[in-house]
Design a protein around this motif. Sequence first.
Motif, PDB file in Angstrom:
ATOM      1  N   LYS A 102       0.829  -1.211   0.000  1.00  0.00           N
ATOM      2  CA  LYS A 102       0.000   0.000   0.000  1.00  0.00           C
ATOM      3  C   LYS A 102       0.861   1.258   0.000  1.00  0.00           C
ATOM      4  CE  LYS A 102      -3.815  -2.283   2.326  1.00  0.00           C
ATOM      5  NZ  LYS A 102      -4.571  -2.406   3.564  1.00  0.00           N
ATOM      6  N   GLY A 103       2.033   1.181   0.643  1.00  0.00           N
ATOM      7  CA  GLY A 103       2.964   2.303   0.670  1.00  0.00           C
ATOM      8  C   GLY A 103       2.492   3.456   1.535  1.00  0.00           C
ATOM      9  N   GLY A 104       3.143   4.577   1.361  1.00  0.00           N
ATOM     10  CA  GLY A 104       2.774   5.786   2.073  1.00  0.00           C
ATOM     11  C   GLY A 104       2.999   5.708   3.565  1.00  0.00           C
ATOM     12  N   ALA A 105       2.152   6.407   4.299  1.00  0.00           N
ATOM     13  CA  ALA A 105       2.279   6.494   5.753  1.00  0.00           C
ATOM     14  C   ALA A 105       2.006   5.153   6.433  1.00  0.00           C
ATOM     15  CB  ALA A 105       1.322   7.554   6.293  1.00  0.00           C
ATOM     16  N   GLU A 106       1.233   4.296   5.787  1.00  0.00           N
ATOM     17  CA  GLU A 106       0.888   3.007   6.401  1.00  0.00           C
ATOM     18  C   GLU A 106       2.127   2.139   6.620  1.00  0.00           C
ATOM     19  OE1 GLU A 106      -2.244  -0.684   5.935  1.00  0.00           O
ATOM     20  OE2 GLU A 106      -2.536   1.123   4.740  1.00  0.00           O
ATOM     21  N   ILE A 107       3.030   2.101   5.656  1.00  0.00           N
ATOM     22  CA  ILE A 107       4.237   1.293   5.829  1.00  0.00           C
ATOM     23  C   ILE A 107       5.105   1.871   6.938  1.00  0.00           C
ATOM     24  CG2 ILE A 107       5.471   2.471   3.956  1.00  0.00           C
ATOM     25  CD1 ILE A 107       5.976  -1.174   5.160  1.00  0.00           C
ATOM     26  N   ASP A 108       5.193   3.192   6.991  1.00  0.00           N
ATOM     27  CA  ASP A 108       5.979   3.814   8.063  1.00  0.00           C
ATOM     28  C   ASP A 108       5.407   3.453   9.427  1.00  0.00           C
ATOM     29  OD1 ASP A 108       7.642   4.993   6.178  1.00  0.00           O
ATOM     30  OD2 ASP A 108       6.502   6.872   6.146  1.00  0.00           O
ATOM     31  N   ALA A 109       4.094   3.480   9.555  1.00  0.00           N
ATOM     32  CA  ALA A 109       3.442   3.155  10.830  1.00  0.00           C
ATOM     33  C   ALA A 109       3.677   1.696  11.208  1.00  0.00           C
ATOM     34  CB  ALA A 109       1.948   3.449  10.748  1.00  0.00           C
ATOM     35  N   LYS A 110       3.589   0.789  10.240  1.00  0.00           N
ATOM     36  CA  LYS A 110       3.788  -0.641  10.525  1.00  0.00           C
ATOM     37  C   LYS A 110       5.238  -0.942  10.887  1.00  0.00           C
ATOM     38  CE  LYS A 110      -0.310  -2.271  10.097  1.00  0.00           C
ATOM     39  NZ  LYS A 110      -1.015  -2.775  11.265  1.00  0.00           N
ATOM     40  N   VAL A 111       6.176  -0.302  10.216  1.00  0.00           N
ATOM     41  CA  VAL A 111       7.590  -0.519  10.546  1.00  0.00           C
ATOM     42  C   VAL A 111       7.866   0.009  11.944  1.00  0.00           C
ATOM     43  CG1 VAL A 111       9.960   0.180   9.977  1.00  0.00           C
ATOM     44  CG2 VAL A 111       8.421  -0.614   8.175  1.00  0.00           C
ATOM     45  N   GLU A 112       7.331   1.175  12.273  1.00  0.00           N
ATOM     46  CA  GLU A 112       7.522   1.729  13.622  1.00  0.00           C
ATOM     47  C   GLU A 112       6.892   0.815  14.674  1.00  0.00           C
ATOM     48  OE1 GLU A 112       6.393   5.653  16.294  1.00  0.00           O
ATOM     49  OE2 GLU A 112       6.076   5.724  14.136  1.00  0.00           O
ATOM     50  N   GLU A 113       5.701   0.310  14.391  1.00  0.00           N
ATOM     51  CA  GLU A 113       5.020  -0.607  15.312  1.00  0.00           C
ATOM     52  C   GLU A 113       5.855  -1.868  15.533  1.00  0.00           C
ATOM     53  OE1 GLU A 113       0.480  -2.038  15.468  1.00  0.00           O
ATOM     54  OE2 GLU A 113       1.559  -2.752  13.694  1.00  0.00           O
ATOM     55  N   ALA A 114       6.377  -2.449  14.457  1.00  0.00           N
ATOM     56  CA  ALA A 114       7.188  -3.665  14.558  1.00  0.00           C
ATOM     57  C   ALA A 114       8.494  -3.383  15.305  1.00  0.00           C
ATOM     58  CB  ALA A 114       7.483  -4.228  13.163  1.00  0.00           C
ATOM     59  N   THR A 115       9.096  -2.231  15.050  1.00  0.00           N
ATOM     60  CA  THR A 115      10.335  -1.864  15.736  1.00  0.00           C
ATOM     61  C   THR A 115      10.109  -1.755  17.239  1.00  0.00           C
ATOM     62  OG1 THR A 115      11.124  -0.710  13.764  1.00  0.00           O
ATOM     63  CG2 THR A 115      12.164  -0.124  15.860  1.00  0.00           C
ATOM     64  N   LYS A 116       9.010  -1.146  17.629  1.00  0.00           N
ATOM     65  CA  LYS A 116       8.689  -1.024  19.054  1.00  0.00           C
ATOM     66  C   LYS A 116       8.438  -2.399  19.661  1.00  0.00           C
ATOM     67  CE  LYS A 116       6.924   3.691  18.957  1.00  0.00           C
ATOM     68  NZ  LYS A 116       5.738   4.549  19.075  1.00  0.00           N
ATOM     69  N   ALA A 117       7.762  -3.271  18.940  1.00  0.00           N
ATOM     70  CA  ALA A 117       7.506  -4.627  19.445  1.00  0.00           C
ATOM     71  C   ALA A 117       8.820  -5.383  19.640  1.00  0.00           C
ATOM     72  CB  ALA A 117       6.583  -5.387  18.482  1.00  0.00           C
ATOM     73  N   ILE A 118       9.737  -5.236  18.692  1.00  0.00           N
ATOM     74  CA  ILE A 118      11.043  -5.879  18.814  1.00  0.00           C
ATOM     75  C   ILE A 118      11.780  -5.330  20.027  1.00  0.00           C
ATOM     76  CG2 ILE A 118      13.325  -6.120  17.724  1.00  0.00           C
ATOM     77  CD1 ILE A 118      11.743  -6.103  14.999  1.00  0.00           C
ATOM     78  N   GLY A 119      11.708  -4.025  20.229  1.00  0.00           N
ATOM     79  CA  GLY A 119      12.338  -3.405  21.390  1.00  0.00           C
ATOM     80  C   GLY A 119      11.806  -3.970  22.697  1.00  0.00           C
ATOM     81  N   ARG A 120      10.497  -4.171  22.772  1.00  0.00           N
ATOM     82  CA  ARG A 120       9.901  -4.749  23.979  1.00  0.00           C
ATOM     83  C   ARG A 120      10.377  -6.183  24.181  1.00  0.00           C
ATOM     84  NH1 ARG A 120       5.595  -1.796  22.063  1.00  0.00           N
ATOM     85  NH2 ARG A 120       4.687  -3.603  21.050  1.00  0.00           N
TER      86      ARG A 120
END
Length: 124
Positions: A102-120
């Motif tokens: 889908k691209g756009g802001a959605e990919i940025d949001a999902k990558v940030e979400e996954a990064t935070k999950a990995i951090g936890r």
Amino acid sequence: MTTTEAGATAPSTSAGAQDTAPPGNAGDGHATYGYHHQKDEHLKRLRRIEGQIRGLQRMVDEDTYCIDILTQVSASTKALQSFALQLLEEHLRHCVADAAVKGGAEIDAKVEEATKAIGRLLRT
């Protein structure tokens, strides 16, 4: 709590990210996430982990030697971490990959979400 964590724990009403238009959603209002196709296997695995935790309770109740309990705590922790990693992989393959298409802001949001999950996961 994120959707990734929610898949790894009991259902929760805490605020968390959810896909507004997930793939495979047939308009029934129920989202389909990356773990959906292995849901039965995941539930079986979580029941096994639940059994390990109940075993820990039993060990304490029966005054089992502390080192033996700690060994079982370690095994239970490793089982949960392994489950979390598998769930994360499925999230990346399904939810993040779909957002990438889908691209756009959605990919940025999902990558940030996954990064935070990995951090936890790394803090545990």
